[in-house]
Design a protein around this motif. Structure first.
Motif, mmCIF file in Angstrom:
data_model
loop_
_atom_site.group_PDB
_atom_site.id
_atom_site.type_symbol
_atom_site.label_atom_id
_atom_site.label_comp_id
_atom_site.label_asym_id
_atom_site.label_seq_id
_atom_site.Cartn_x
_atom_site.Cartn_y
_atom_site.Cartn_z
ATOM 1 N N GLU A 1 -21.466 -34.800 12.815
ATOM 2 C CA GLU A 1 -20.340 -35.578 12.268
ATOM 3 C C GLU A 1 -19.021 -35.176 12.989
ATOM 4 O O GLU A 1 -18.081 -35.775 13.211
ATOM 5 N N ARG A 2 -18.909 -34.014 12.873
ATOM 6 C CA ARG A 2 -17.584 -33.177 13.368
ATOM 7 C C ARG A 2 -17.532 -33.669 14.922
ATOM 8 O O ARG A 2 -16.317 -33.836 15.307
ATOM 9 N N ILE A 3 -18.348 -33.398 15.711
ATOM 10 C CA ILE A 3 -18.172 -33.958 17.269
ATOM 11 C C ILE A 3 -17.807 -35.470 17.103
ATOM 12 O O ILE A 3 -16.771 -35.983 17.951
ATOM 13 N N GLU A 4 -18.419 -36.388 16.175
ATOM 14 C CA GLU A 4 -17.951 -37.620 16.334
ATOM 15 C C GLU A 4 -16.824 -38.097 16.121
ATOM 16 O O GLU A 4 -16.049 -39.108 16.102
ATOM 17 N N ASP A 5 -16.142 -36.907 14.989
ATOM 18 C CA ASP A 5 -14.848 -36.978 14.640
ATOM 19 C C ASP A 5 -13.591 -36.400 15.431
ATOM 20 O O ASP A 5 -12.526 -36.169 15.004
ATOM 21 N N ILE A 6 -13.953 -36.250 16.738
ATOM 22 C CA ILE A 6 -12.932 -35.485 17.309
ATOM 23 C C ILE A 6 -11.790 -36.029 17.870
ATOM 24 O O ILE A 6 -10.766 -35.387 17.865
ATOM 25 N N VAL A 7 -11.966 -37.485 18.094
ATOM 26 C CA VAL A 7 -10.619 -38.127 18.375
ATOM 27 C C VAL A 7 -9.710 -37.998 17.232
ATOM 28 O O VAL A 7 -8.529 -37.748 17.356
ATOM 29 N N GLU A 8 -10.301 -38.309 15.904
ATOM 30 C CA GLU A 8 -9.332 -38.183 14.701
ATOM 31 C C GLU A 8 -9.010 -36.855 14.347
ATOM 32 O O GLU A 8 -7.722 -36.615 14.095
ATOM 33 N N SER A 9 -9.835 -35.833 14.438
ATOM 34 C CA SER A 9 -9.355 -34.373 14.544
ATOM 35 C C SER A 9 -8.092 -33.989 15.580
ATOM 36 O O SER A 9 -7.178 -33.518 14.959
ATOM 37 N N ARG A 10 -8.469 -34.393 16.920
ATOM 38 C CA ARG A 10 -7.517 -34.240 17.614
ATOM 39 C C ARG A 10 -5.894 -35.028 17.516
ATOM 40 O O ARG A 10 -5.092 -34.000 17.419
ATOM 41 N N SER A 11 -6.172 -36.072 17.026
ATOM 42 C CA SER A 11 -4.952 -36.801 16.773
ATOM 43 C C SER A 11 -4.311 -36.266 15.608
ATOM 44 O O SER A 11 -3.024 -35.980 15.768
ATOM 45 N N LYS A 12 -4.897 -35.696 14.713
ATOM 46 C CA LYS A 12 -4.194 -35.258 13.496
ATOM 47 C C LYS A 12 -3.505 -33.784 13.733
ATOM 48 O O LYS A 12 -2.431 -33.810 13.307
ATOM 49 N N GLY A 13 -4.282 -32.981 14.533
ATOM 50 C CA GLY A 13 -3.798 -31.669 14.967
ATOM 51 C C GLY A 13 -2.709 -32.032 15.789
ATOM 52 O O GLY A 13 -1.549 -31.185 15.787
ATOM 53 N N ARG A 14 -2.722 -32.861 16.806
ATOM 54 C CA ARG A 14 -1.668 -32.944 17.680
ATOM 55 C C ARG A 14 -0.390 -33.562 17.188
ATOM 56 O O ARG A 14 0.671 -33.206 17.323
ATOM 57 N N GLU A 15 -0.403 -34.444 16.197
ATOM 58 C CA GLU A 15 0.467 -35.025 15.197
ATOM 59 C C GLU A 15 1.333 -33.859 14.501
ATOM 60 O O GLU A 15 2.534 -33.758 14.606
ATOM 61 N N PHE B 1 -9.618 -24.242 32.055
ATOM 62 C CA PHE B 1 -10.505 -25.192 30.879
ATOM 63 C C PHE B 1 -10.089 -25.050 29.536
ATOM 64 O O PHE B 1 -9.309 -24.426 29.092
ATOM 65 N N ARG B 2 -10.393 -26.144 28.917
ATOM 66 C CA ARG B 2 -10.274 -26.204 27.454
ATOM 67 C C ARG B 2 -11.424 -26.505 26.571
ATOM 68 O O ARG B 2 -12.255 -27.296 27.034
ATOM 69 N N ILE B 3 -11.572 -26.073 25.367
ATOM 70 C CA ILE B 3 -12.636 -26.385 24.537
ATOM 71 C C ILE B 3 -12.007 -26.911 23.151
ATOM 72 O O ILE B 3 -10.977 -26.178 22.651
ATOM 73 N N GLU B 4 -12.194 -28.134 22.726
ATOM 74 C CA GLU B 4 -11.458 -28.854 21.581
ATOM 75 C C GLU B 4 -12.749 -28.495 20.392
ATOM 76 O O GLU B 4 -13.928 -28.897 20.643
#
Length: 176
Positions: free
Chosen positions: A10-24, A152-155
């Motif tokens: 579930e966490r991996i499936e949420d990576i786009v939303e998590s990234r967006s929230k963190g980046r914002e 490299f990066r790990i998200e």
């Protein structure tokens, strides 16, 4: 993804939303140099992975973006520390070797441009459990991408270990 627990899937499936929230949150704190650096790291395009570029010793630092503990801070950073990526009988392994917390994680292909990162972290005085063992609170999951030959990066979406971030970005780099 079969190796992951349901919670970590579930966490991996949420990576786009998590990234967006963190980046914002990072972009909102534009006066914070660390926040600007973390947003810039997220904005870099990934390139196809080359395993031989990945193997060896790395400097690694973690940017924590957003979070509930410090609602007005966009990002913070820890490190650099020493990490190592090597191949064993089961595949690629990443270990964080220095600092107050160590990591032990597997890396497996997702696409030509990303590897699934899954493992555990432990206090330096403790031994890392082999994923999915140990306390689920100590599980880490994410996606590793190559940015260039030396970087490299790990998200890591929705890190479980801290209220200080919504999304962690680990930068692995070598100095020339």
């Amino acid at each position: 993804m079969d190796a992951l627990t349901e919670r970590d899937k579930e966490r991996i499936e949420d990576i786009v939303e998590s990234r967006s929230k963190g980046r914002e949150r990072a972009v909102r704190d534009s006066g914070n140099r660390v926040a600007r650096s973390s947003a810039a790291l997220l904005d870099l395009d990934a390139i196809p992975l080359v395993e031989k570029h990945l193997l060896g010793t790395w400097h690694c630092r973690t940017y924590g973006l957003g979070g509930t503990l410090y609602p007005n801070r966009g990002a913070d950073v820890s490190g650099p520390f020493q990490c190592r990526i090597e191949r064993d009988r089961q595949g690629l392994v990443l270990r964080k070797l220095t600092g107050s917390v160590t990591w032990l994680a597997r890396l497996t292909p997702i696409t030509a441009q990303s590897l699934l990162y899954y493992g555990t972290y432990a206090a330096r005085s403790d031994k890392n459990a082999v994923y999915p063992g140990g306390d689920a609170y100590n599980h880490q999951v994410g996606s590793l991408q190559q940015l260039d030959r030396q970087r490299f990066r790990i998200e890591m979406p929705r890190p479980t270990h801290s209220a200080t971030s919504d999304h962690d970005v680990v930068e692995l780099f070598r100095e020339n």
